[in-house]
Design an enzyme around this catalytic site. Structure first.
Site, short mmCIF file in Angstrom:
data_model
loop_
_atom_site.label_atom_id
_atom_site.label_comp_id
_atom_site.label_asym_id
_atom_site.label_seq_id
_atom_site.Cartn_x
_atom_site.Cartn_y
_atom_site.Cartn_z
N ASN A 7 61.29 60.47 74.22
CA ASN A 7 60.93 60.91 72.65
C ASN A 7 61.57 62.37 72.57
OD1 ASN A 7 59.67 62.08 70.23
ND2 ASN A 7 58.09 59.94 70.57
N HIS A 10 60.25 66.35 69.27
CA HIS A 10 60.10 67.77 69.22
C HIS A 10 61.42 68.62 69.00
CE1 HIS A 10 55.92 67.83 69.66
NE2 HIS A 10 55.85 67.78 70.99
N HIS A 43 60.19 58.91 65.88
CA HIS A 43 59.38 58.74 65.27
C HIS A 43 59.92 59.09 63.79
CE1 HIS A 43 54.93 58.24 64.07
NE2 HIS A 43 55.55 57.91 63.25
N ARG A 45 58.70 59.68 60.37
CA ARG A 45 57.35 59.74 59.74
C ARG A 45 57.57 59.78 58.12
NH1 ARG A 45 52.51 61.41 61.43
NH2 ARG A 45 52.31 61.43 63.66
N ARG A 49 58.29 65.03 58.68
CA ARG A 49 58.18 66.54 59.29
C ARG A 49 59.04 66.74 60.26
NH1 ARG A 49 52.38 65.40 62.33
NH2 ARG A 49 51.88 64.68 60.31
N GLU A 70 59.99 54.51 66.14
CA GLU A 70 58.65 54.26 65.83
C GLU A 70 58.29 54.36 64.44
OE1 GLU A 70 56.02 57.15 67.71
OE2 GLU A 70 56.92 56.85 69.69
N THR A 101 50.54 60.93 66.92
CA THR A 101 49.80 59.65 66.78
C THR A 101 48.49 59.69 67.28
OG1 THR A 101 51.99 58.83 66.94
CG2 THR A 101 50.26 57.22 66.85
N GLU A 151 52.81 48.63 73.57
CA GLU A 151 52.81 49.92 74.21
C GLU A 151 51.26 50.51 74.38
OE1 GLU A 151 55.44 53.05 72.85
OE2 GLU A 151 54.18 54.62 73.56
N HIS A 190 51.96 58.24 75.89
CA HIS A 190 51.46 59.31 75.16
C HIS A 190 50.72 60.25 75.99
CE1 HIS A 190 49.47 61.47 71.81
NE2 HIS A 190 50.50 60.68 71.03
N GLY A 191 50.93 61.69 75.92
CA GLY A 191 50.39 62.25 76.79
C GLY A 191 50.91 62.31 78.35
N1 PXP Z 1 54.39 56.93 72.47
C1 PXP Z 1 54.08 56.94 70.92
C2 PXP Z 1 53.78 55.60 70.36
C3 PXP Z 1 54.07 58.00 70.30
O1 PXP Z 1 53.66 58.09 69.23
C4 PXP Z 1 54.23 59.20 70.92
C5 PXP Z 1 54.31 60.62 70.43
O2 PXP Z 1 55.13 60.46 69.28
C6 PXP Z 1 54.72 59.13 72.34
C7 PXP Z 1 54.68 57.75 73.14
C8 PXP Z 1 55.05 60.18 73.32
O3 PXP Z 1 54.09 61.13 73.58
P1 PXP Z 1 54.01 62.41 74.25
O4 PXP Z 1 54.75 63.17 73.31
O5 PXP Z 1 52.75 63.08 74.49
O6 PXP Z 1 54.66 62.27 75.33
#
Ligand code: PXP
Length: 238
Positions: A7, A10, A43, A45, A49, A70, A101, A151, A190-191
């Site tokens: 992803n 950032h 993503h 949005r 942003r 996304e 998210t 997911e 995520h995370g």
């Molecule tokens: N999966 C989804 C659906 C997300 O919204 C995000 C964050 O944009 C991620 C994965 C990736 O999460 P992280 O940036 O914490 O690795």
């Protein structure tokens, strides 16, 4: 072996901090692919942003792997995605005030709306994934209304200290097997980071892990290509 979706939101966050043209997420997608990314996730949005419309259309033209868009299940995003034709769309809940998210999508409460929405995407040959919490009822409902993938939200697992992760990890493992038995393809994300990814990567038949923050953070020290390669090695040795 799970594949790695990188992803790159950032990268766009840094650009948008100055509303300038650099760093360009499209160029960094190329480096992520060189490091071994199996897909690129962005993503788009509602508030734009970080990722901009221009980014998604250029990525679609230039990446060599797969594009995972996304997005929130809105009319505007339906128009954009059916024009863009990404390899797949991941539907996520979206709140303007959130930093990232937060929870998973509540598929159960929006079955009727989402069933029609998914059909429009599938009619354009786009595979559709639901970003959901590891909860059987949400998985059942996702299968029922036509999602191809789920997911599983790993945020809760990732936020816990190592010695407290066991219960949440079991939940993710059981949800993965439950979803696979129903015929769904299972991704997770995520995370996830260099410390906590291995247990998730070693779940049998996990399809893809989507990781952003930790890889881009590591890239500040070692460069994106190497940061992706290090993550890919951790995933593939499990
Ligand atoms: N999966 C989804 C659906 C997300 O919204 C995000 C964050 O944009 C991620 C994965 C990736 O999460 P992280 O940036 O914490 O690795």
């Amino acid at each position: 072996m799970a594949t790695l979706g990188v992803n790159i939101d950032h990268i766009a966050n840094v650009r948008q901090a100055r509303k300038t043209i650099e760093p360009d997420p499209v160029q960094y997608a190329f480096l992520a692919e060189l490091g071994g990314a199996d897909s690129i996730t962005v993503h788009l949005r509602e508030d734009r942003r970080h990722i901009q419309d221009r980014d998604v259309f250029l990525l679609k033209k230039t990446i060599k792997t797969k594009l995972n868009l996304e997005m929130a299940a809105t009319e505007e995003m339906l128009k954009i995605s059916t024009k863009l034709l990404p390899d797949y769309v991941t539907l996520v809940p979206e709140k303007r005030e959130e930093v990232t998210t937060e929870g998973g999508l509540d598929v159960i409460s929006n079955e009727k709306y989402l069933r029609d929405y998914i059909k429009c995407l599938k009619d354009s040959n786009i595979a559709v994934s639901a970003f959901i919490d590891p909860v059987d009822e949400q998985i059942n409902s996702s299968r029922e209304i036509g999602f191809d993938f789920v997911e599983l939200h790993t945020g809760k697992y990732a936020d816990l200290k190592k010695q407290e992760q066991y219960v949440e990890l079991q939940k993710i493992i059981e949800s993965t097997y439950f979803a696979i038995d129903l015929g769904l393809v299972v991704n997770a994300g995520h995370g996830l980071n260099y410390q906590n990814v291995e247990k998730i990567a070693s779940i049998n038949n996990m399809n893809e892990l989507n990781i952003g923050h930790s890889i881009v953070a590591r890239a500040l020290a070692v460069g994106l290509e190497k940061a992706v390669r290090e993550m890919k090695t951790l995933i593939s040795t499990n």
